[in-house]
Scaffold this motif. Structure first.
Motif, PDB file in Angstrom:
ATOM      1  N   TYR A 208      59.209   6.802  49.955  1.00  0.00           N
ATOM      2  CA  TYR A 208      59.817   6.815  51.290  1.00  0.00           C
ATOM      3  C   TYR A 208      60.945   7.836  51.276  1.00  0.00           C
ATOM      4  N   PHE A 209      61.138   8.475  52.426  1.00  0.00           N
ATOM      5  CA  PHE A 209      62.240   9.428  52.579  1.00  0.00           C
ATOM      6  C   PHE A 209      63.091   8.974  53.765  1.00  0.00           C
ATOM      7  N   VAL A 233      65.232   2.498  58.678  1.00  0.00           N
ATOM      8  CA  VAL A 233      63.839   2.592  58.200  1.00  0.00           C
ATOM      9  C   VAL A 233      63.560   3.998  57.697  1.00  0.00           C
ATOM     10  N   GLU A 234      62.421   4.141  57.030  1.00  0.00           N
ATOM     11  CA  GLU A 234      62.041   5.433  56.482  1.00  0.00           C
ATOM     12  C   GLU A 234      61.773   6.449  57.602  1.00  0.00           C
ATOM     13  N   ASP A 235      62.130   7.725  57.357  1.00  0.00           N
ATOM     14  CA  ASP A 235      61.729   8.788  58.285  1.00  0.00           C
ATOM     15  C   ASP A 235      60.275   9.154  58.039  1.00  0.00           C
ATOM     16  N   LEU A 236      59.936   9.197  56.745  1.00  0.00           N
ATOM     17  CA  LEU A 236      58.631   9.715  56.293  1.00  0.00           C
ATOM     18  C   LEU A 236      58.196   8.893  55.084  1.00  0.00           C
ATOM     19  N   ALA A 237      56.917   8.589  55.002  1.00  0.00           N
ATOM     20  CA  ALA A 237      56.380   7.912  53.811  1.00  0.00           C
ATOM     21  C   ALA A 237      55.080   8.592  53.402  1.00  0.00           C
ATOM     22  N   GLU A 252      49.987   9.852  54.860  1.00  0.00           N
ATOM     23  CA  GLU A 252      51.355  10.260  55.183  1.00  0.00           C
ATOM     24  C   GLU A 252      51.660   9.799  56.604  1.00  0.00           C
ATOM     25  N   THR A 253      52.896   9.351  56.790  1.00  0.00           N
ATOM     26  CA  THR A 253      53.281   8.865  58.120  1.00  0.00           C
ATOM     27  C   THR A 253      54.758   9.141  58.357  1.00  0.00           C
ATOM     28  N   ALA A 349      57.494   2.201  46.712  1.00  0.00           N
ATOM     29  CA  ALA A 349      58.545   3.124  47.170  1.00  0.00           C
ATOM     30  C   ALA A 349      59.909   2.669  46.670  1.00  0.00           C
ATOM     31  N   LYS A 350      60.120   1.346  46.642  1.00  0.00           N
ATOM     32  CA  LYS A 350      61.423   0.806  46.211  1.00  0.00           C
ATOM     33  C   LYS A 350      61.605   0.941  44.702  1.00  0.00           C
TER      34      LYS A 350
END
Ligand SMILES: NC(=O)c1ccc[n+]([C@@H]2O[C@H](COP(=O)([O-])OP(=O)(O)OC[C@H]3O[C@@H](n4cnc5c(N)ncnc54)[C@H](O)[C@@H]3O)[C@@H](O)[C@H]2O)c1
Length: 357
Positions: A208-209, A233-237, A252-253, A349-350
């Motif tokens: 996650y970014f 929340v994430e901008d991009l995952a 990708e989202t 991601a964590k």
């Protein structure tokens, strides 16, 4: 329930998406009677009353009172994600079938409890995906069933928004079930795994970014006024899932991302014998070698690819299942199957580690 009876449905949550549900029910009026609307915001209830002609005594500020007074056959949950579980459990306890917008719950544990509760009372629990009902998806499923792709090898899927944090609701908050993974990647993962025959996931890794959503928007865009103050929340995952049959799916989202288009929603699938490009709302392309040439194949005609048709068809499937006992296209178990992968994506991601499923 006798086949001639209409299903008495209460809609819980009258925000953005309930409009598409009400439009779907209007086309199913031979099978459905909307007996109540629930929303804690009075202005939402008034909008339902004015648009759909519900009487004042069918409007409720909370679902407990409505369940006790109206005793509907079924409820349609159009609530924020963190409220799917409590509302579904209360409705099931009151003997109602449940249609639950996506994602089914906040995590797999919630989904398991919802499924068990519905099963114990022999009630229908459906999850609110809809791309299964898009003709372009149906074409790809038919192609897979006919062996067109051969052994499935890889999929690359994107559901990317350039500046697309919703400026309503609770999508800015992790605790309330927001973020692009829970909100929109869920659709992409659903349609990809549906086309691929719901293979069993084996392991995945994700990243996650964060950060851009916390800043007030300083560029021109269609919805600049999201809640940047509380955004967590994430901008991009990005994620990669390996399935037990060897298929590798890369995803990708984003809500916020520096890409050419305003929104990208597609996936490219490749198998040993053929491939395809699925594009939201457009006819698919299929690829294979034929007659000594590399052929690109497109349908000459497909019926409407629009959302209203998909929503009507998905609600019709649930309504018919409640009335007749027929099978659901998207039972709670599909919501759980997807949610297990979403949980693992968040965990990977964590932790920064690959997760076994
Ligand atoms: N299938 C799709 O394509 C699709 C698209 C958008 C949203 N959704 C899903 O639909 C659901 C709702 O999304 P939305 O964008 O309409 O949200 P929204 O915030 O616009 O609407 C939610 C409504 O629920 C009401 N509400 C919240 N808590 C309540 C409570 N305890 N009691 C009574 N009312 C309450 C709010 O006042 C609001 O009007 C979400 O789960 C979302 O993921 C699905």
């Amino acid at each position: 329930m006798p086949e001639h009876k209409k299903l008495r449905v209460a809609v819980i949550g009258c925000g953005m998406i309930h409009v598409e549900h009400m439009q779907g029910y209007a086309e199913l009026k031979d099978k459905v009677e909307i007996v109540a609307a629930v929303d804690r915001k009075r202005e939402c209830l008034e909008a339902v009353r004015d648009k759909w002609g519900l009487p004042e005594n069918a409007l409720f500020a909370d679902w407990d009172t409505m369940l006790a007074e109206v005793r509907p056959d079924a409820v349609d949950l159009c609530l924020p994600n963190y409220e799917h579980f409590p509302a579904a459990m209360d409705a099931i306890a009151a003997g109602c079938h449940v249609y639950c917008e996506k994602p089914l719950g906040m995590n797999a544990a919630e989904c398991e409890k919802m499924i068990a509760a519905a099963k114990a009372k022999n009630l229908k629990l459906a999850v609110g995906f809809q791309q299964e009902y898009c003709p372009s998806t149906e074409v790809l499923v038919n192609a897979r069933n006919a062996g067109f792709f051969g052994e499935l090898r890889s999929v690359h899927g994107s559901l990317l928004r350039r500046r697309g944090t919703p400026n309503w609701g609770t999508y800015y908050s992790r605790e309330l079930g927001g973020g692009p993974v829970l909100d929109i990647l869920v659709h992409l993962l659903d349609v990809i795994t549906h086309v691929c025959g719901r293979p069993e996931p084996a392991r995945l890794s994700a990243s996650y970014f964060y950060g851009e959503g916390k800043n007030p928007c300083d560029v021109f865009c269609s919805a600049p006024d999201w809640n940047s103050r509380d955004y967590n929340v994430e901008d991009l995952a990005v994620a990669q899932i390996t399935f037990r049959n060897g298929l590798v799916v890369q995803l990708e989202t984003s809500y916020i991302n520096h890409i050419r288009e305003d929104c990208v929603y597609d996936f490219k699938l490749s198998g040993a014998k053929g491939g395809a490009w699925w594009r939201n709302g457009k006819a698919p392309e299929l690829y294979a070698d034929r007659f000594g040439a590399m052929m690109n194949i497109t349908p000459a005609y497909l019926p409407s690819l629009g959302r209203p048709d998909m929503f009507r068809r998905k609600l019709d499937n649930w309504v018919t299942a409640c009335l007749t006992g027929s099978a659901l296209m998207l039972p709670g178990e599909i919501g759980l199957y997807i949610q297990r992968m979403l949980d693992a994506i968040a965990l990977s991601a964590k932790s920064g580690k690959e997760v076994e499923l």
